[in-house]
Motif scaffolding. Structure first.
Motif, PDB file in Angstrom:
ATOM      1  N   ASP A   7       6.701  18.684 -32.500  1.00  0.00           N
ATOM      2  CA  ASP A   7       7.423  17.608 -32.001  1.00  0.00           C
ATOM      3  C   ASP A   7       6.512  16.297 -31.601  1.00  0.00           C
ATOM      4  O   ASP A   7       6.929  15.326 -31.321  1.00  0.00           O
ATOM      5  CB  ASP A   7       8.155  17.905 -30.639  1.00  0.00           C
ATOM      6  CG  ASP A   7       9.479  18.766 -30.979  1.00  0.00           C
ATOM      7  OD1 ASP A   7       9.869  18.629 -32.467  1.00  0.00           O
ATOM      8  OD2 ASP A   7      10.094  19.527 -30.176  1.00  0.00           O
ATOM      9  N   ILE A   8       5.134  16.859 -31.690  1.00  0.00           N
ATOM     10  CA  ILE A   8       4.239  15.860 -31.142  1.00  0.00           C
ATOM     11  C   ILE A   8       3.372  15.388 -32.471  1.00  0.00           C
ATOM     12  O   ILE A   8       2.922  16.066 -33.234  1.00  0.00           O
ATOM     13  CB  ILE A   8       3.453  16.510 -30.128  1.00  0.00           C
ATOM     14  CG1 ILE A   8       2.629  17.832 -30.493  1.00  0.00           C
ATOM     15  CG2 ILE A   8       4.040  16.765 -28.828  1.00  0.00           C
ATOM     16  CD1 ILE A   8       1.731  18.302 -29.625  1.00  0.00           C
ATOM     17  N   PRO A   9       2.939  14.147 -32.430  1.00  0.00           N
ATOM     18  CA  PRO A   9       1.850  13.576 -33.290  1.00  0.00           C
ATOM     19  C   PRO A   9       0.483  14.248 -32.992  1.00  0.00           C
ATOM     20  O   PRO A   9       0.063  14.602 -32.016  1.00  0.00           O
ATOM     21  CB  PRO A   9       2.151  12.163 -33.287  1.00  0.00           C
ATOM     22  CG  PRO A   9       2.622  12.006 -31.938  1.00  0.00           C
ATOM     23  CD  PRO A   9       3.238  13.079 -31.101  1.00  0.00           C
ATOM     24  N   ILE A  10      -0.166  14.349 -33.951  1.00  0.00           N
ATOM     25  CA  ILE A  10      -1.577  14.651 -34.252  1.00  0.00           C
ATOM     26  C   ILE A  10      -2.538  13.396 -34.474  1.00  0.00           C
ATOM     27  O   ILE A  10      -2.343  12.747 -35.580  1.00  0.00           O
ATOM     28  CB  ILE A  10      -2.014  15.880 -34.925  1.00  0.00           C
ATOM     29  CG1 ILE A  10      -0.950  17.041 -34.756  1.00  0.00           C
ATOM     30  CG2 ILE A  10      -3.272  16.257 -34.952  1.00  0.00           C
ATOM     31  CD1 ILE A  10      -0.942  17.464 -33.450  1.00  0.00           C
ATOM     32  N   HIS A  11      -3.199  13.050 -33.639  1.00  0.00           N
ATOM     33  CA  HIS A  11      -3.955  11.855 -33.822  1.00  0.00           C
ATOM     34  C   HIS A  11      -5.027  12.090 -34.929  1.00  0.00           C
ATOM     35  O   HIS A  11      -5.735  13.233 -35.029  1.00  0.00           O
ATOM     36  CB  HIS A  11      -4.887  11.130 -32.656  1.00  0.00           C
ATOM     37  CG  HIS A  11      -5.391  10.081 -32.698  1.00  0.00           C
ATOM     38  ND1 HIS A  11      -6.770   9.550 -33.219  1.00  0.00           N
ATOM     39  CD2 HIS A  11      -5.128   8.834 -32.256  1.00  0.00           C
ATOM     40  CE1 HIS A  11      -7.079   8.348 -33.236  1.00  0.00           C
ATOM     41  NE2 HIS A  11      -5.879   7.931 -32.508  1.00  0.00           N
ATOM     42  N   PRO A  12      -5.165  11.041 -35.750  1.00  0.00           N
ATOM     43  CA  PRO A  12      -6.337  10.928 -36.972  1.00  0.00           C
ATOM     44  C   PRO A  12      -7.678  12.096 -36.467  1.00  0.00           C
ATOM     45  O   PRO A  12      -8.380  12.628 -37.304  1.00  0.00           O
ATOM     46  CB  PRO A  12      -6.435   9.818 -37.602  1.00  0.00           C
ATOM     47  CG  PRO A  12      -5.136   9.329 -37.327  1.00  0.00           C
ATOM     48  CD  PRO A  12      -4.745   9.772 -35.899  1.00  0.00           C
ATOM     49  N   MET A  13      -8.228  11.425 -35.460  1.00  0.00           N
ATOM     50  CA  MET A  13      -9.380  11.921 -34.981  1.00  0.00           C
ATOM     51  C   MET A  13      -9.506  13.310 -34.778  1.00  0.00           C
ATOM     52  O   MET A  13     -10.664  13.852 -34.486  1.00  0.00           O
ATOM     53  CB  MET A  13     -10.032  10.975 -33.871  1.00  0.00           C
ATOM     54  CG  MET A  13     -10.104   9.458 -34.140  1.00  0.00           C
ATOM     55  SD  MET A  13     -11.038   8.610 -32.769  1.00  0.00           S
ATOM     56  CE  MET A  13     -12.638   9.303 -32.801  1.00  0.00           C
ATOM     57  N   ILE A  14      -8.403  14.021 -34.438  1.00  0.00           N
ATOM     58  CA  ILE A  14      -8.473  15.506 -34.046  1.00  0.00           C
ATOM     59  C   ILE A  14      -7.712  16.402 -35.125  1.00  0.00           C
ATOM     60  O   ILE A  14      -7.557  17.734 -34.711  1.00  0.00           O
ATOM     61  CB  ILE A  14      -8.182  15.841 -32.758  1.00  0.00           C
ATOM     62  CG1 ILE A  14      -6.770  15.135 -32.359  1.00  0.00           C
ATOM     63  CG2 ILE A  14      -9.025  15.216 -31.516  1.00  0.00           C
ATOM     64  CD1 ILE A  14      -5.650  15.859 -32.440  1.00  0.00           C
ATOM     65  N   CYS A  15      -7.427  15.899 -36.138  1.00  0.00           N
ATOM     66  CA  CYS A  15      -6.853  16.681 -37.037  1.00  0.00           C
ATOM     67  C   CYS A  15      -7.629  17.641 -37.662  1.00  0.00           C
ATOM     68  O   CYS A  15      -7.147  18.770 -37.956  1.00  0.00           O
ATOM     69  CB  CYS A  15      -6.235  15.725 -38.537  1.00  0.00           C
ATOM     70  SG  CYS A  15      -4.949  14.659 -38.142  1.00  0.00           S
ATOM     71  N   TYR A  16      -8.881  17.498 -37.866  1.00  0.00           N
ATOM     72  CA  TYR A  16      -9.627  18.673 -38.354  1.00  0.00           C
ATOM     73  C   TYR A  16      -9.711  19.609 -37.212  1.00  0.00           C
ATOM     74  O   TYR A  16      -9.576  20.938 -37.728  1.00  0.00           O
ATOM     75  CB  TYR A  16     -11.149  17.991 -38.449  1.00  0.00           C
ATOM     76  CG  TYR A  16     -12.294  19.148 -38.559  1.00  0.00           C
ATOM     77  CD1 TYR A  16     -12.413  19.813 -39.893  1.00  0.00           C
ATOM     78  CD2 TYR A  16     -13.139  19.785 -37.609  1.00  0.00           C
ATOM     79  CE1 TYR A  16     -13.081  20.876 -39.833  1.00  0.00           C
ATOM     80  CE2 TYR A  16     -13.604  20.879 -37.686  1.00  0.00           C
ATOM     81  CZ  TYR A  16     -13.841  21.458 -38.899  1.00  0.00           C
ATOM     82  OH  TYR A  16     -14.684  22.419 -39.224  1.00  0.00           O
ATOM     83  N   GLU A  17      -9.611  19.464 -35.958  1.00  0.00           N
ATOM     84  CA  GLU A  17      -9.928  20.624 -35.058  1.00  0.00           C
ATOM     85  C   GLU A  17      -8.630  21.505 -34.910  1.00  0.00           C
ATOM     86  O   GLU A  17      -8.566  22.586 -34.769  1.00  0.00           O
ATOM     87  CB  GLU A  17     -10.386  20.077 -33.519  1.00  0.00           C
ATOM     88  CG  GLU A  17     -11.425  19.450 -33.261  1.00  0.00           C
ATOM     89  CD  GLU A  17     -12.001  18.304 -33.716  1.00  0.00           C
ATOM     90  OE1 GLU A  17     -11.087  17.689 -34.434  1.00  0.00           O
ATOM     91  OE2 GLU A  17     -13.009  17.828 -33.787  1.00  0.00           O
ATOM     92  N   ILE A  18      -7.659  20.677 -35.257  1.00  0.00           N
ATOM     93  CA  ILE A  18      -6.162  21.381 -35.128  1.00  0.00           C
ATOM     94  C   ILE A  18      -6.016  21.997 -36.518  1.00  0.00           C
ATOM     95  O   ILE A  18      -5.738  23.417 -36.194  1.00  0.00           O
ATOM     96  CB  ILE A  18      -4.978  20.279 -34.962  1.00  0.00           C
ATOM     97  CG1 ILE A  18      -5.228  19.325 -33.632  1.00  0.00           C
ATOM     98  CG2 ILE A  18      -3.732  21.153 -35.029  1.00  0.00           C
ATOM     99  CD1 ILE A  18      -5.387  20.433 -32.340  1.00  0.00           C
ATOM    100  N   ALA A  19      -6.341  21.583 -37.665  1.00  0.00           N
ATOM    101  CA  ALA A  19      -6.199  22.281 -38.746  1.00  0.00           C
ATOM    102  C   ALA A  19      -7.147  23.604 -39.020  1.00  0.00           C
ATOM    103  O   ALA A  19      -6.615  24.497 -39.463  1.00  0.00           O
ATOM    104  CB  ALA A  19      -6.537  21.430 -39.906  1.00  0.00           C
TER     105      ALA A  19
END
Length: 265
Positions: A110-122
């Motif tokens: 339900d929450i957006p993932i900011h572009p600057m932390i996409c790598y860490e989450i993926a």
């Protein structure tokens, strides 16, 4: 026994070794924390939907897990997630939920993932998935064209994998994908995990009709037999209820996380 005796020196060295070992065991807090039952098999297809253009992935997969009665098996949290929680009839939802049914798993956010932390989450997400040896990973996102057709475009991590979706989607000949979907697909390619991206043609607003078009592709790929007509019939109601998430996505994209994330400072 004097302080200079060999026995005393040995005890001091042993104590220092113990302290050193204790310090080595102290690990930094994980960037992504996943609390979940294991995936049911090593032949599971993992579908992912995070908020983005048109909220295509979130709407499609939430509709799928509700209509087909998937089992909720886990959730995930992160210090990078925005302070946002959605409610349903007064009950707080976990921001990111993991569901399974038979040989299909779904990760719905339900929450957006900011572009600057996409790598860490993926990266954290694929670290968790890899030991379960998933059959494939599929992400659903939106692509803004402002056209009325509601086509579904497809991409894959390898040319061989592309054959699985080329009859059900329009293959993008050239271009780029952004956001968390691109990071997930990149991680899949690097790790040798088969990955697919379904990009529903949408506008910059919650778009259940585009979500319905991607579900039709899922029906063909996984034999879901999911009726999308109720989703289309409820399009107006869903568009209104999901507008809040759309506003949060826009605000997150406009705000820099540097002041809140020292690692980027």
């Amino acid at each position: 026994m004097t302080a200079e005796s060999p026995e005393c020196c040995d005890k001091i060295l042993t104590r220092l070794d113990t302290v050193h070992n204790d310090m080595v065991e102290i690990k930094p807090k994980k960037e992504l924390n996943i609390f979940s039952k294991p995936l049911p098999s090593d032949n599971t297809a993992v579908l992912m939907g995070f908020p983005g253009s048109g909220l295509v992935g979130t709407i499609a997969l939430q509709y799928m897990v509700e209509q087909l009665e998937f089992e909720l098996i886990g959730t995930m949290t992160s210090k990078f997630f925005p302070p946002l929680a959605m409610m349903n009839k007064g009950v707080i939802n976990d921001p990111v939920r993991i569901y399974t049914k038979n040989d299909v798993a779904a990760i719905v956010a339900d929450i957006p993932i900011h572009p600057m932390i996409c790598y860490e989450i993926a990266n954290g997400l694929l670290d968790w998935l890899a030991p379960f040896k998933p059959k494939e990973v599929l992400t659903i996102a939106g692509i803004i064209t402002n056209e009325p057709e509601k086509r579904v475009f497809g991409v894959a991590t390898t040319a061989d994998a592309l054959q699985r979706i080329q009859q059900h989607t329009q293959i993008l000949p050239i271009g780029s994908i952004s956001g968390i979907a691109s990071s997930i697909l990149t991680e899949c390619r690097i790790r040798g995990i088969t990955g697919f991206g379904l990009l529903g043609e949408t506008i910059n607003a919650p778009d259940p009709r585009s979500s319905a078009a991607t579900i039709e592709v899922l029906n063909k790929m996984y034999n879901l037999g999911l009726d999308v007509q109720p989703l289309i019939d409820q399009a107006v109601e869903i568009e209104q209820s999901m507008q809040k998430i759309s506003e949060e996505v826009q605000q997150s994209a406009e705000q820099s996380p540097k002041k809140d994330l020292p690692m980027y400072g």
